[in-house]
Design a protein around this motif. Structure first.
Motif, short mmCIF file in Angstrom:
data_model
loop_
_atom_site.label_atom_id
_atom_site.label_comp_id
_atom_site.label_asym_id
_atom_site.label_seq_id
_atom_site.Cartn_x
_atom_site.Cartn_y
_atom_site.Cartn_z
N ASN A 56 0.81 -1.22 0.00
CA ASN A 56 0.00 0.00 0.00
C ASN A 56 0.84 1.26 0.00
O ASN A 56 0.39 2.31 -0.47
CB ASN A 56 -0.92 0.02 1.23
CG ASN A 56 -2.11 -0.90 1.09
OD1 ASN A 56 -2.66 -1.06 0.00
ND2 ASN A 56 -2.52 -1.52 2.19
N GLY A 57 2.03 1.19 0.56
CA GLY A 57 2.89 2.37 0.67
C GLY A 57 4.28 2.09 0.16
O GLY A 57 4.60 1.01 -0.30
N GLY A 58 5.13 3.13 0.23
CA GLY A 58 6.50 2.97 -0.19
C GLY A 58 6.68 3.12 -1.69
O GLY A 58 5.76 3.48 -2.43
N MET A 59 7.87 2.80 -2.17
CA MET A 59 8.22 3.01 -3.56
C MET A 59 7.44 2.12 -4.52
O MET A 59 7.35 2.42 -5.72
CB MET A 59 9.73 2.79 -3.77
CG MET A 59 10.20 1.39 -3.44
SD MET A 59 11.99 1.17 -3.64
CE MET A 59 12.17 1.38 -5.40
N PHE A 60 6.84 1.03 -4.02
CA PHE A 60 6.12 0.10 -4.89
C PHE A 60 4.61 0.36 -4.90
O PHE A 60 3.88 -0.29 -5.64
CB PHE A 60 6.38 -1.34 -4.46
CG PHE A 60 7.80 -1.79 -4.67
CD1 PHE A 60 8.24 -2.16 -5.92
CD2 PHE A 60 8.69 -1.84 -3.61
CE1 PHE A 60 9.54 -2.57 -6.13
CE2 PHE A 60 10.00 -2.25 -3.79
CZ PHE A 60 10.43 -2.62 -5.06
N ALA A 61 4.16 1.30 -4.10
CA ALA A 61 2.72 1.57 -4.01
C ALA A 61 2.15 2.02 -5.35
O ALA A 61 2.71 2.89 -6.01
CB ALA A 61 2.45 2.63 -2.95
#
Length: 270
Positions: free
Chosen positions: A124-129
């Motif tokens: 849901n979050g971070g660089m892959f969101a």
């Protein structure tokens, strides 16, 4: 606090192993009182031939930090409840304080079931969101936590899958990462003990079992050398063309504390 000549108040301190002292301040003081006591303490330690001073200030004494800085102390490291400051007494030699921790340690989990599928998540979050990229469960090793245990914990927290550590497959070191620190990332192979996914809603958007080849063929994995290399290592391990490192429980050399030694899985201690 103890008292010396002229009933002068001195900060309580314990000797470290390198000719210095460690001060764990517990008594609340206003800045003027703190400065007076600190100066008297440094004078005493100088007479005793002490070298480095480790000054641990609890968060409740944050009001005296500026005073300590003005007396020549500087920051060494901080935790949630305290700030550690240091001071070097000898004026003719450079300080020998060891640097603060230089690395953050992370783990990634290669969890493969009997069908040859691996456990993957979307975050849901971070660089892959919002990228639609499927990745292995990952996380940060907590203080006092073993790498093998951290991988098992992260998988359980993110996906609800219970696992058992099998091997440490590979690791990479990178630099200038989290707040300028270096970063160590360990990829661990785990064996699932359960198979029904119950994802962690706050961090994980989706979680599923996916074919290894499908995971490795994602454009993101193919186009980034480090991800591609890790995927190839995992694929080779799936095909028994690669072996990693097992975790052998040992005791450390000085404190006899339990620790894990990671060594070739083909090694059998006599």
């Amino acid at each position: 606090m103890d008292h010396g000549k002229n009933d002068m108040e001195i900060l309580e301190a314990t000797d470290d192993a390198y000719g210095g002292v460690i001060v764990d301040v517990r008594k609340k003081m206003d800045p003027p009182t703190f400065v007076a006591v600190l100066r008297a303490s440094i004078s005493r330690w100088r007479q005793q031939g002490k070298r480095g001073v480790w000054l641990k200030l609890p968060i409740e004494l944050s009001s005296v930090v500026d005073s300590a800085v003005k007396e020549g102390f500087w920051y060494h490291h901080a935790e949630a409840t305290y700030l550690m400051m240091v001071y070097w007494i000898p004026e003719t030699t450079p300080h020998t304080f060891p640097p603060n921790a230089s690395h953050r340690v992370g783990v990634g989990a290669f969890v493969i079931n009997q069908k040859g599928q691996i456990l993957v998540v979307q975050e849901n979050g971070g660089m892959f969101a919002g990228t639609g990229i499927w990745k292995m469960p990952t996380g940060v090793v907590e203080q006092g936590e073993d790498i093998c245990a951290a991988a098992v914990r992260e998988v359980q927290e993110e996906t609800g899958i219970d696992t058992k550590f099998v091997e440490l497959l590979t690791f990479r070191q990178s630099h200038k990462s989290f707040f300028g620190k270096s970063d160590l990332f360990f990829v661990c192979m785990l064996r699932p003990l359960s198979f029904t996914i119950k994802k962690q809603d706050c961090e994980i958007k989706e979680a599923q079992w996916m074919g290894m080849e499908e995971y490795a063929s994602q454009p993101f994995v193919q186009e980034r050398e480090i991800f591609n290399s890790v995927a190839k290592i995992c694929l080779a391990r799936k095909e028994n063309a690669y072996s990693g490192f097992s975790a052998l429980l040992n005791t450390s050399g000085f404190s006899n504390k339990k620790c894990y030694l990671y060594c070739s899985s083909t090694y059998t201690p006599s």
